[in-house]
Design a protein around this motif. Sequence first.
Motif, PDB file in Angstrom:
ATOM      1  N   CYS A   1      59.442  47.912  41.610  1.00  0.00           N
ATOM      2  CA  CYS A   1      58.568  46.945  42.285  1.00  0.00           C
ATOM      3  C   CYS A   1      58.505  45.630  41.514  1.00  0.00           C
ATOM      4  O   CYS A   1      58.495  44.534  42.097  1.00  0.00           O
TER       5      CYS A   1
ATOM      6  N   LEU B   1      56.635  53.291  44.639  1.00  0.00           N
ATOM      7  CA  LEU B   1      57.225  52.336  45.587  1.00  0.00           C
ATOM      8  C   LEU B   1      56.260  52.021  46.726  1.00  0.00           C
ATOM      9  O   LEU B   1      56.200  50.886  47.214  1.00  0.00           O
TER      10      LEU B   1
ATOM     11  N   CYS C   1      54.044  48.987  46.441  1.00  0.00           N
ATOM     12  CA  CYS C   1      54.521  47.639  46.773  1.00  0.00           C
ATOM     13  C   CYS C   1      55.181  47.610  48.148  1.00  0.00           C
ATOM     14  O   CYS C   1      55.992  46.718  48.454  1.00  0.00           O
TER      15      CYS C   1
ATOM     16  N   GLN D   1      57.358  49.704  49.616  1.00  0.00           N
ATOM     17  CA  GLN D   1      58.779  50.024  49.697  1.00  0.00           C
ATOM     18  C   GLN D   1      58.995  51.529  49.834  1.00  0.00           C
ATOM     19  O   GLN D   1      58.111  52.334  49.516  1.00  0.00           O
TER      20      GLN D   1
END
Length: 355
Positions: free
Chosen positions: A178, A214, A217, A219
């Motif tokens: 991230c 993840l 952020c 993702q």
Amino acid sequence: MSVRTNRPYRRLLTSTAAVFAAGALVVGCTSNEPEEEEPAAGATDEDQAPAGGNDEPGETVTIGFSGPLADHGWLAAVNDSAIAEAEKYEDVELRTAEATNDANLQISQIETFINEGVDAIVLLPTDGAQLTEVATRAMEAGIPVVNVDREFSTPFAARTTILGDNYGMGVSAGTYACQLIEENGIEDPVIAEIAGIDSLPLTQERSQGFADALDGCGQTVDNRVAAEFTVESGEEQASNLLQAAPQIDIIWNHDDDQGVGVKQAFDNAGRDEFFFIGGAGSANAMRWIQEGEMEATILYPPTQAADGIRLARLLAQNKGMSDLVQVEVPRRIVLNAPVVNADNVEQYLPLAFES
């Protein structure tokens, strides 16, 4: 080939296990014998300094050590570190069982230690569940067991358990990914993961930590394959991954031993557009970081058995730890999983293991 390592802002990422696993402890084992004299009238705990002396020779103790077959670099480093640590203490007699991946043979080794009446046992089991019963028998015989890396099925099988932080490894890798995305302004990043053996809890924990970090952020993992902690499987699965994904921004490989094959696949394909993050902390990985061929690796300390030897010595000599207010040896210790990158690789390289 030079794998992408440009960073506008280099920041040392301390392990995010402190954020996601607040129970982790990093413990020292020196100068921590509790004061034996009664406190002076009116004195508080803060007034009483520990007497020290844990590194000074004490009563000679016999420690039995059993670990699995060193079929890759990390396990070899575990076994070697235990032996080297025992040699530092003139009051430790180490009895080392033949390394094996046969759970039944390892059970018989522990039974031998019990029959010999060793003072403590340090055990990295081939299989925690299968070794639980014999470890429990050792405890019932009054022999403290230090369980390393692979947990038993019950807490009654060990006096102390020392673990690497598999979930924390994933968290550290994902948090660092991230950070790279933010610092490099990567839009819609393609993130890939090369796991180890999917049936193992440790692999599942690493993947879960990676996914959870993840998610912080916004993702997800776009492409994932699983290898088998070997060079050959690493090369094969990395080749499959590269064929399936023509563009990748970040790759996390769980294990630096299989990473030798992973890196070969990258070289064979001429692919270098991504940030390459490894796991475990091998000397190969750290040299690649120095050479700009790799972005980072996430440490999974091979010193766990060496820490086990230290703690087994303290337990057998009825010593405690002055680094804690509670001076007894803790029942559970989870080691840190820091990011090693170009900023701090020189600090960690001397402790790295050869694949």
